[in-house]
Design an enzyme around this catalytic site. Structure first.
Site, PDB file in Angstrom:
ATOM      1  N   LEU A 264      -4.238   2.522  -3.050  1.00 24.09           N
ATOM      2  CA  LEU A 264      -5.587   1.973  -2.989  1.00 24.09           C
ATOM      3  C   LEU A 264      -6.646   3.044  -2.736  1.00 24.09           C
ATOM      4  O   LEU A 264      -7.839   2.747  -2.753  1.00 24.09           O
ATOM      5  CB  LEU A 264      -5.672   0.887  -1.912  1.00 24.09           C
ATOM      6  CG  LEU A 264      -4.840  -0.367  -2.182  1.00 24.09           C
ATOM      7  CD1 LEU A 264      -4.955  -1.343  -1.028  1.00 24.09           C
ATOM      8  CD2 LEU A 264      -5.266  -1.028  -3.481  1.00 24.09           C
ATOM      9  N   LYS A 265      -6.226   4.283  -2.515  1.00 29.68           N
ATOM     10  CA  LYS A 265      -7.183   5.390  -2.387  1.00 29.68           C
ATOM     11  C   LYS A 265      -7.411   6.082  -3.732  1.00 29.68           C
ATOM     12  O   LYS A 265      -8.226   6.988  -3.833  1.00 29.68           O
ATOM     13  CB  LYS A 265      -6.689   6.390  -1.346  1.00 29.68           C
ATOM     14  CG  LYS A 265      -6.645   5.782   0.067  1.00 29.68           C
ATOM     15  CD  LYS A 265      -6.209   6.808   1.100  1.00 29.68           C
ATOM     16  CE  LYS A 265      -6.186   6.193   2.501  1.00 29.68           C
ATOM     17  NZ  LYS A 265      -5.754   7.176   3.530  1.00 29.68           N
TER      18      LYS A 265
ATOM     19  N   ARG B  46     -14.824  -1.497   1.398  1.00 32.87           N
ATOM     20  CA  ARG B  46     -14.802  -0.033   1.282  1.00 32.87           C
ATOM     21  C   ARG B  46     -13.749   0.428   0.280  1.00 32.87           C
ATOM     22  O   ARG B  46     -13.916   1.459  -0.373  1.00 32.87           O
ATOM     23  CB  ARG B  46     -14.557   0.602   2.649  1.00 32.87           C
ATOM     24  CG  ARG B  46     -15.734   0.454   3.607  1.00 32.87           C
ATOM     25  CD  ARG B  46     -15.628   1.407   4.777  1.00 32.87           C
ATOM     26  NE  ARG B  46     -14.487   1.139   5.640  1.00 32.87           N
ATOM     27  CZ  ARG B  46     -14.515   0.272   6.658  1.00 32.87           C
ATOM     28  NH1 ARG B  46     -15.615  -0.428   6.913  1.00 32.87           N
ATOM     29  NH2 ARG B  46     -13.456   0.096   7.413  1.00 32.87           N
TER      30      ARG B  46
ATOM     31  N   ASP C 288      -0.826 -16.463  15.240  1.00 33.85           N
ATOM     32  CA  ASP C 288      -0.396 -15.896  13.963  1.00 33.85           C
ATOM     33  C   ASP C 288      -0.016 -16.964  12.945  1.00 33.85           C
ATOM     34  O   ASP C 288      -0.442 -16.913  11.782  1.00 33.85           O
ATOM     35  CB  ASP C 288       0.808 -14.966  14.168  1.00 33.85           C
ATOM     36  CG  ASP C 288       0.404 -13.604  14.703  1.00 33.85           C
ATOM     37  OD1 ASP C 288      -0.801 -13.317  14.752  1.00 33.85           O
ATOM     38  OD2 ASP C 288       1.301 -12.832  15.084  1.00 33.85           O
TER      39      ASP C 288
ATOM     40  N   ARG D  17       0.844  -1.195   0.000  1.00 32.99           N
ATOM     41  CA  ARG D  17       0.000   0.000   0.000  1.00 32.99           C
ATOM     42  C   ARG D  17       0.878   1.242   0.000  1.00 32.99           C
ATOM     43  O   ARG D  17       1.729   1.414   0.867  1.00 32.99           O
ATOM     44  CB  ARG D  17      -0.928  -0.027   1.215  1.00 32.99           C
ATOM     45  CG  ARG D  17      -2.068  -1.030   1.049  1.00 32.99           C
ATOM     46  CD  ARG D  17      -2.819  -1.230   2.334  1.00 32.99           C
ATOM     47  NE  ARG D  17      -2.094  -2.101   3.250  1.00 32.99           N
ATOM     48  CZ  ARG D  17      -2.448  -2.302   4.500  1.00 32.99           C
ATOM     49  NH1 ARG D  17      -3.486  -1.679   5.004  1.00 32.99           N
ATOM     50  NH2 ARG D  17      -1.758  -3.114   5.266  1.00 32.99           N
TER      51      ARG D  17
ATOM     52  N   GLY E 116      -6.992  -6.876  17.869  1.00 34.77           N
ATOM     53  CA  GLY E 116      -6.478  -7.974  18.683  1.00 34.77           C
ATOM     54  C   GLY E 116      -5.124  -8.415  18.189  1.00 34.77           C
ATOM     55  O   GLY E 116      -4.667  -8.010  17.111  1.00 34.77           O
ATOM     56  N   HIS E 117      -4.478  -9.251  18.992  1.00 32.14           N
ATOM     57  CA  HIS E 117      -3.207  -9.855  18.606  1.00 32.14           C
ATOM     58  C   HIS E 117      -3.220 -11.318  19.013  1.00 32.14           C
ATOM     59  O   HIS E 117      -4.144 -11.798  19.685  1.00 32.14           O
ATOM     60  CB  HIS E 117      -2.034  -9.112  19.238  1.00 32.14           C
ATOM     61  CG  HIS E 117      -1.693  -7.829  18.553  1.00 32.14           C
ATOM     62  ND1 HIS E 117      -1.165  -7.783  17.280  1.00 32.14           N
ATOM     63  CD2 HIS E 117      -1.820  -6.539  18.957  1.00 32.14           C
ATOM     64  CE1 HIS E 117      -0.972  -6.514  16.927  1.00 32.14           C
ATOM     65  NE2 HIS E 117      -1.367  -5.746  17.925  1.00 32.14           N
ATOM     66  N   ASP E 118      -2.179 -12.025  18.609  1.00 30.82           N
ATOM     67  CA  ASP E 118      -2.065 -13.458  18.860  1.00 30.82           C
ATOM     68  C   ASP E 118      -2.499 -13.833  20.275  1.00 30.82           C
ATOM     69  O   ASP E 118      -3.297 -14.754  20.473  1.00 30.82           O
ATOM     70  CB  ASP E 118      -0.605 -13.872  18.617  1.00 30.82           C
ATOM     71  CG  ASP E 118      -0.358 -15.354  18.791  1.00 30.82           C
ATOM     72  OD1 ASP E 118      -0.499 -15.855  19.924  1.00 30.82           O
ATOM     73  OD2 ASP E 118      -0.004 -16.025  17.804  1.00 30.82           O
TER      74      ASP E 118
ATOM     75  N   ASN F  46      -4.482 -12.507  22.335  1.00 23.38           N
ATOM     76  CA  ASN F  46      -5.922 -12.379  22.551  1.00 23.38           C
ATOM     77  C   ASN F  46      -6.686 -13.528  21.904  1.00 23.38           C
ATOM     78  O   ASN F  46      -7.623 -14.079  22.492  1.00 23.38           O
ATOM     79  CB  ASN F  46      -6.428 -11.055  22.002  1.00 23.38           C
ATOM     80  CG  ASN F  46      -5.630  -9.873  22.506  1.00 23.38           C
ATOM     81  OD1 ASN F  46      -5.016  -9.152  21.725  1.00 23.38           O
ATOM     82  ND2 ASN F  46      -5.606  -9.663  23.808  1.00 23.38           N
ATOM     83  N   TYR F  47      -6.298 -13.885  20.681  1.00 22.51           N
ATOM     84  CA  TYR F  47      -6.995 -14.947  19.967  1.00 22.51           C
ATOM     85  C   TYR F  47      -6.828 -16.286  20.677  1.00 22.51           C
ATOM     86  O   TYR F  47      -7.797 -17.037  20.842  1.00 22.51           O
ATOM     87  CB  TYR F  47      -6.504 -15.053  18.519  1.00 22.51           C
ATOM     88  CG  TYR F  47      -6.419 -13.724  17.809  1.00 22.51           C
ATOM     89  CD1 TYR F  47      -7.448 -12.784  17.915  1.00 22.51           C
ATOM     90  CD2 TYR F  47      -5.319 -13.375  17.031  1.00 22.51           C
ATOM     91  CE1 TYR F  47      -7.376 -11.554  17.277  1.00 22.51           C
ATOM     92  CE2 TYR F  47      -5.237 -12.159  16.389  1.00 22.51           C
ATOM     93  CZ  TYR F  47      -6.264 -11.250  16.529  1.00 22.51           C
ATOM     94  OH  TYR F  47      -6.178 -10.036  15.896  1.00 22.51           O
TER      95      TYR F  47
END
Length: 377
Positions: free
Chosen positions: A62-63, A92, A157, A37, A126-128, A130-131
């Site tokens: 991408l914008k 979007r 991850d 990007r 979230g991150h690893d 948290n999951y």
């Protein structure tokens, strides 16, 4: 030359799980175009490393409607498209599943997220850690009486995330051979972490995981499944669950089994652990490694990631390769007929948007037009 030779993948640049999944696909022979990007005149990417290997890349705004149109053009040539946005972001931007499947009905659209596309946590960050926490994968990891310990970011991850993304892509490609149609893959790290716990659910149901954290056979309570410090402050890993292997452990250590409690007697675990610990501290890690090298005692040295390539077994299997001066794990698994190439650094060491585009199948004129319009930086 790998089994995925001829498969073309568009990857929207992201961090950790999706790049790991795409690295697996690249290692197996897929041709990958990574879309970085662009912000202003610079591409927004993570530092280059092993997860980026085997790709060509272009930076796309991408914008810019022209940039979105360029991604649609890439998708037209692709078998697989991978993105790691939060739910709704790709839509979007104009590169969601409906938009790209309209361009290419055979496209496999892989979505890599932490929480998945639905559910109350789907829009949340979230991150690893948290999951795996809500998957029940974090709670069992740690010593008795201590707080749970994060196992790096391996379970969410990579094991539960990128690996299951790659698996989903392969399954969808196989299904497409019968249906002729693409589909969307909802690869969520929490789902992958959940399924990684299947074995433990079975152990629990069978009465073989009855205790709290750190008090079961495979989580550090048993002396025959643990790590022990050596004389030089390093460690050995012991995993002799079966009695015949446990006997070899004691024999190599010079310990008389007749003076010890029965192997599976939990009331004797503390006594046995202390004796094993005291014994292992009498020699260095490498001295013990040499003594156990030809044994079935299931005892191995605990190596750092930076030492692993030096181990004789890894060397014999060519388990590590050097790519642009960086030693890193070699592609896996191995195949009897499909020879895997040695990975190359992203863009073979340098960025060349024109070469990346023409390699993807665009003409010189199309490539120049995309650059002239600012769609590709």
């Amino acid at each position: 030359m790998g089994p995925l030779t001829g498969v073309k993948v568009v990857e929207i640049a992201s961090l950790a799980p999706a790049p790991f999944g795409c690295m697996i696909l690249a290692d197996l022979g897929a041709q990958i175009l990574r879309v970085d990007r662009a912000s202003g005149s610079a591409a927004v990417t993570a530092p280059a490393g092993p997860l980026d290997r085997g790709r060509r890349s272009v930076a796309v705004d991408l914008k810019n409607p022209e940039g979105v149109a360029a991604v649609h053009r890439f998708a037209r040539e692709a078998d697989v498209f991978v993105e790691g946005f939060r739910p709704g972001v790709a839509e979007r931007l104009g590169i969601g599943p409906d938009a790209l499947l309209a361009v290419n009905p055979r496209l496999i659209y892989g979505r890599m997220t932490g929480w998945g596309q639905q559910g109350p946590l789907a829009p949340r960050a979230g991150h690893d850690i948290n999951y795996i926490a809500i998957a029940g994968a974090l709670e069992p990891i740690g010593r008795a009486g201590e707080r749970p310990h994060a196992p790096l970011n391996l379970l969410g991850d990579f094991a539960g995330g990128g690996t299951f993304l790659a698996l989903g892509v392969l399954a969808a490609l196989y299904e497409r051979e019968r249906s002729g149609r693409g589909q969307v893959i909802d690869a969520a790290m929490v789902d992958g972490a959940n399924i990684l716990m299947s074995f433990l659910h079975g152990m629990r149901a069978g009465g073989m995981w009855p205790n709290p954290r750190g008090e079961n056979m495979l989580d550090g309570a048993a002396p025959f499944y643990d790590t022990y410090e050596t004389a030089d402050g390093k460690f050995m890993a012991v995993g002799c669950v079966e009695p015949q292997f446990y006997a070899q452990l004691l024999d190599t250590l010079g310990i008389d089994a007749s003076g010890l409690p029965f192997q599976l007697d939990a009331t004797g675990f503390e006594q046995t652990s202390k004796l094993l610990g005291d014994t292992f501290r009498t020699k260095t890690r490498d001295e013990w490694a040499a003594l156990f090298a030809d044994s079935d005692a299931c005892v191995t040295p605990v190596l750092s990631p930076w030492e692993a390539h030096e181990h004789p077994h890894n060397q014999a299997r060519d388990a590590f390769v050097e790519v642009s001066g960086l030693i890193q794990p070699a592609p896996a698994p191995r195949f009897s007929r499909s020879q895997l190439d040695t990975p190359t650094a992203m863009d073979a060491g340098g960025r060349d948007a024109r070469a990346a585009l023409t390699n993807w199948g665009l003409s010189e004129a199309e490539s120049q037009q995309l650059m002239d319009r600012g769609a590709v930086r």
